[in-house]
Write a protein that holds these residues in place. Sequence first.
Motif, PDB file in Angstrom:
ATOM      1  N   ALA A  91       0.819  -1.210   0.000  1.00  0.00           N
ATOM      2  CA  ALA A  91       0.000   0.000   0.000  1.00  0.00           C
ATOM      3  C   ALA A  91       0.858   1.267   0.000  1.00  0.00           C
ATOM      4  N   ALA A  92       2.056   1.181   0.607  1.00  0.00           N
ATOM      5  CA  ALA A  92       2.948   2.342   0.695  1.00  0.00           C
ATOM      6  C   ALA A  92       3.837   2.491  -0.534  1.00  0.00           C
ATOM      7  N   GLY A  93       3.717   1.575  -1.483  1.00  0.00           N
ATOM      8  CA  GLY A  93       4.495   1.671  -2.704  1.00  0.00           C
ATOM      9  C   GLY A  93       5.902   1.101  -2.610  1.00  0.00           C
ATOM     10  N   ARG A  94       6.168   0.332  -1.554  1.00  0.00           N
ATOM     11  CA  ARG A  94       7.506  -0.241  -1.388  1.00  0.00           C
ATOM     12  C   ARG A  94       7.633  -1.628  -2.028  1.00  0.00           C
ATOM     13  N   LEU A  95       6.550  -2.112  -2.595  1.00  0.00           N
ATOM     14  CA  LEU A  95       6.548  -3.378  -3.324  1.00  0.00           C
ATOM     15  C   LEU A  95       5.814  -3.190  -4.639  1.00  0.00           C
ATOM     16  N   ASP A  96       6.180  -3.997  -5.629  1.00  0.00           N
ATOM     17  CA  ASP A  96       5.469  -3.956  -6.908  1.00  0.00           C
ATOM     18  C   ASP A  96       4.252  -4.885  -6.906  1.00  0.00           C
ATOM     19  N   ALA A  97       4.330  -5.947  -6.121  1.00  0.00           N
ATOM     20  CA  ALA A  97       3.233  -6.918  -6.066  1.00  0.00           C
ATOM     21  C   ALA A  97       3.454  -7.837  -4.872  1.00  0.00           C
ATOM     22  N   VAL A  98       2.419  -8.598  -4.531  1.00  0.00           N
ATOM     23  CA  VAL A  98       2.532  -9.611  -3.472  1.00  0.00           C
ATOM     24  C   VAL A  98       1.833 -10.877  -3.934  1.00  0.00           C
TER      25      VAL A  98
END
Length: 259
Positions: free
Chosen positions: A173-180
């Motif tokens: 949600a914070a933009g620190r990942l591209d996907a999960v």
Amino acid sequence: MKLTKTILTAATVLAISLGGAMAKEWKKVIIGTEGAYPPFNYIDTDGKVKGFDVDIALALCAEMKVECEVVTQDWDGMIPALLAKKFDAIIASMSITDERKKTIDFSEKYYNTPPAIVAPKDTDIKGVTPEDLAGKTIGAQSSTMHADYAEKILTQSTLKTYPTADEYKLDLAAGRLDAVTDDSIVLGEWLKTEAGACCKIVGLVKSIPEIHGIGAGIGVRKEDTDLRDMFSAAIKAIRANGKYKEINDKYFPFDVYGD
């Protein structure tokens, strides 16, 4: 020959008698669950652990006519805690995999739902293949089949693991990942919340039995084969008598038992 047969028969009767005396009589079963994997298990606002896993656990204990106590345990320490006899069984959406079966045993499955990939709504990710996710940073809960899948299959991506599902959700949600990647039901429930409004399901992942297992089962110590069989029989019983459907319908609009 007759004397030998008589001696063997007597020895067999004695062995059965001793075995029966040594067998554990299960009057109370302590269940370990995580409490951080909604809607399957979570801590409610009243501080009590609830969810599909918990309701299934209580129904199985009632079917088995044993007292049931549910306790929480961090996911990474779940199997070590079982082996240390902190509880008797794991009912925490733990997938039945060959790797885990080297250490513990499992009942028959009690549900089986597919994994999925979730990404921000403005993502440029078009699919769920290794090529689609190449160069992306993927989040997953540690010590799960989903992290195992990302490590073994999504080799062109960077994997980042987290102790709980809540933590990877925050980073996504914070933009620190591209996907999960995680169970599609868990991700779908999160997307319904305000925190999950950021994101969408990109697609379902085709399960690989060697990695994803054959469904969620109840984990027990290898020596507790009687408890394993009691749980398997109870799963069949609540499927047949309608109790499973009652619990299923409380949480899901479709049967999560799977094929």
